[in-house]
Design a protein around this motif. Structure first.
Motif, PDB file in Angstrom:
ATOM      1  N   UNK A 136     -76.439 -60.127 -94.706  1.00 35.30           N
ATOM      2  CA  UNK A 136     -75.760 -59.412 -95.778  1.00 35.30           C
ATOM      3  C   UNK A 136     -74.536 -58.681 -95.242  1.00 35.30           C
ATOM      4  N   UNK A 137     -73.450 -58.769 -95.997  1.00 34.36           N
ATOM      5  CA  UNK A 137     -72.245 -58.021 -95.607  1.00 34.36           C
ATOM      6  C   UNK A 137     -72.439 -56.544 -95.894  1.00 34.36           C
ATOM      7  N   UNK A 138     -73.038 -56.227 -97.020  1.00 41.48           N
ATOM      8  CA  UNK A 138     -73.288 -54.843 -97.427  1.00 41.48           C
ATOM      9  C   UNK A 138     -74.789 -54.605 -97.368  1.00 41.48           C
TER      10      UNK A 138
ATOM     11  N   UNK B 142     -73.418 -44.232 -94.617  1.00 38.57           N
ATOM     12  CA  UNK B 142     -73.614 -45.597 -95.122  1.00 38.57           C
ATOM     13  C   UNK B 142     -72.255 -46.298 -95.164  1.00 38.57           C
ATOM     14  N   UNK B 143     -71.726 -46.684 -94.015  1.00 43.10           N
ATOM     15  CA  UNK B 143     -70.379 -47.278 -93.972  1.00 43.10           C
ATOM     16  C   UNK B 143     -70.235 -48.548 -94.799  1.00 43.10           C
ATOM     17  N   UNK B 144     -71.329 -49.215 -95.123  1.00 43.35           N
ATOM     18  CA  UNK B 144     -71.253 -50.423 -95.941  1.00 43.35           C
ATOM     19  C   UNK B 144     -70.731 -50.134 -97.352  1.00 43.35           C
ATOM     20  N   UNK B 145     -70.847 -48.884 -97.796  1.00 44.43           N
ATOM     21  CA  UNK B 145     -70.393 -48.544 -99.144  1.00 44.43           C
ATOM     22  C   UNK B 145     -68.883 -48.738 -99.255  1.00 44.43           C
TER      23      UNK B 145
ATOM     24  N   UNK C  60     -78.720 -49.554 -92.800  1.00 45.12           N
ATOM     25  CA  UNK C  60     -78.723 -49.615 -91.336  1.00 45.12           C
ATOM     26  C   UNK C  60     -79.804 -50.543 -90.804  1.00 45.12           C
ATOM     27  N   UNK C  61     -80.932 -50.640 -91.520  1.00 44.70           N
ATOM     28  CA  UNK C  61     -82.026 -51.513 -91.075  1.00 44.70           C
ATOM     29  C   UNK C  61     -81.875 -52.949 -91.576  1.00 44.70           C
ATOM     30  N   UNK C  62     -80.755 -53.249 -92.247  1.00 45.46           N
ATOM     31  CA  UNK C  62     -80.511 -54.598 -92.735  1.00 45.46           C
ATOM     32  C   UNK C  62     -81.035 -54.880 -94.118  1.00 45.46           C
ATOM     33  N   UNK C  63     -81.717 -53.934 -94.730  1.00 42.41           N
ATOM     34  CA  UNK C  63     -82.260 -54.157 -96.073  1.00 42.41           C
ATOM     35  C   UNK C  63     -81.153 -54.019 -97.122  1.00 42.41           C
ATOM     36  N   UNK C  64     -81.286 -54.696 -98.264  1.00 42.91           N
ATOM     37  CA  UNK C  64     -80.234 -54.670 -99.284  1.00 42.91           C
ATOM     38  C   UNK C  64     -80.233 -53.372-100.075  1.00 42.91           C
ATOM     39  N   UNK C  65     -79.076 -53.055-100.627  1.00 43.28           N
ATOM     40  CA  UNK C  65     -78.953 -51.933-101.552  1.00 43.28           C
ATOM     41  C   UNK C  65     -79.372 -52.378-102.947  1.00 43.28           C
TER      42      UNK C  65
END
Length: 355
Positions: A249-251, A182-185, A254-259
């Motif tokens: 979303x910036x974060x 999860x590189x967005x983390x 992978x499927x574009x859904x929000x955390x």
């Protein structure tokens, strides 16, 4: 004037009259005097309020449900969780009391029950949630004022952790290794520190809110509904540029859904263990950038604007004391006062010996 409670056989009844309404006399269907008194008081209070053209006085539980239905739609996630937890676990028998019956004795007794299993700081938070609910009733003119007078408990202030800048790069590298899937983390953690964003603001951060020419970011969804542009460090701009998207979303996953909330909790815990940085949390990253700005000469008003606080006292609570700066200030004061010779043993010209 109040409701009169009387017994008929084994069952308690009540009666009262509030003008312009006719006299009320009903059975509580209860055999317990205390419980019957609560029913009578509830009926009497509701009639008094109706007579004055207001809303009926609710129980604490009814008020809580009403708050979640009305205020919960536009309150912060933190407030909603606090109120829900309070109602689910921490009413201590007050949920069926009319809020007008929440006097000082009732609140202090409930707080004592809370203190049996929680800290003083938790008890203060508990009292703040209760005030939040009942003050809402006061604003709606259901009550004239808070029906109790209970002060906060003294709490010893603890020094909160800040991320040492000398360890920042190694710490972020550890976050990246802990979130390879999860590189967005890693992006989220950097936004929390270098932009001072709250976790909820990171979750909703969008690419289209970045002004690449000016190097600024304007949060579109914030706790206080602010829309102030934040100056991004050139390093952060360079870091984000290869990841740049036109929108979205910036974060995100992978499927574009929000955390959801707690998105970086595990990675931060791993990084803390790896770098021996205890106590770093998403909100302490925000506190770190505030403290570092203060240490480097930023005025408190500028830090307040950067963190988007409405009250400067909130900003001041984020700043941790740095004893190294005290040492530096003391050294400068000693130098200007001509006191540095005492350590070296050399007496400057014109300075007399003293015993």
């Amino acid at each position: 004037m109040s409701a009169e409670v009387f017994k008929v056989g084994a069952v308690w009844h009540y009666r009262f009259q509030v003008k312009p309404f006719p006299r009320v006399q009903r059975s509580t269907r209860l055999r317990d005097r205390t419980a019957a008194g609560r029913v009578a008081d509830k009926a009497y209070a509701a009639t008094v309020v109706r007579a004055n053209g207001g809303d009926p006085v609710p129980t604490l539980n009814q008020l809580l449900v009403d708050w979640l239905d009305v205020r919960g739609r536009h309150s912060s996630a933190h407030h909603i969780r606090s109120v829900e937890t309070f109602g689910r676990l921490h009413t201590y028998g007050m949920d069926e009391l009319l809020i007008s019956q929440l006097d000082t004795d009732a609140v202090e007794r409930a707080r004592s029950k809370h203190l049996a299993t929680h800290s003083h700081a938790s008890a203060n938070h508990w009292l703040r949630v209760l005030k939040l609910l009942v003050r809402w009733a006061v604003r709606r003119e259901i009550l004239p004022r808070l029906p109790w007078s209970v002060t906060m408990l003294p709490v010893q202030k603890r020094v909160r952790a800040i991320l040492p800048l000398s360890a920042a790069m190694a710490w972020f590298a550890a976050v990246d290794r802990a979130s390879t899937r999860s590189p967005s983390i890693g992006v989220a953690a950097r936004l929390m520190l270098w932009l001072g964003l709250r976790e909820s603001e990171v979750i909703t951060a969008r690419w289209e809110w970045i002004d690449w020419e000016r190097g600024t970011y304007t949060p579109g969804k914030t706790k206080g509904k602010e829309a102030d542009a934040l100056k991004m460090m050139p390093w952060l701009v360079n870091y984000l540029t290869p990841l740049r998207q036109s929108e979205g979303l910036i974060v995100c996953r992978a499927d574009g859904s929000p955390y959801g909330a707690g998105l970086a909790r595990r990675a931060i815990r791993v990084a803390n263990a790896t770098c021996s940085t205890k106590g770093i949390t998403p909100h302490r990253l925000r506190g770190t950038i505030a403290t570092v700005m203060s240490e480097n000469g930023a005025p408190i008003q500028s830090i307040q604007a950067y963190l988007r606080h409405k009250d400067v006292r909130t900003t001041m609570a984020y700043l941790e004391k740095n004893t190294d700066l005290i040492d530096t200030a003391q050294a400068k004061i000693a130098e200007k006062a001509g006191l540095t010779w005492r350590e070296s043993g050399e007496r400057p010209e014109g300075e007399p010996y003293r015993t």
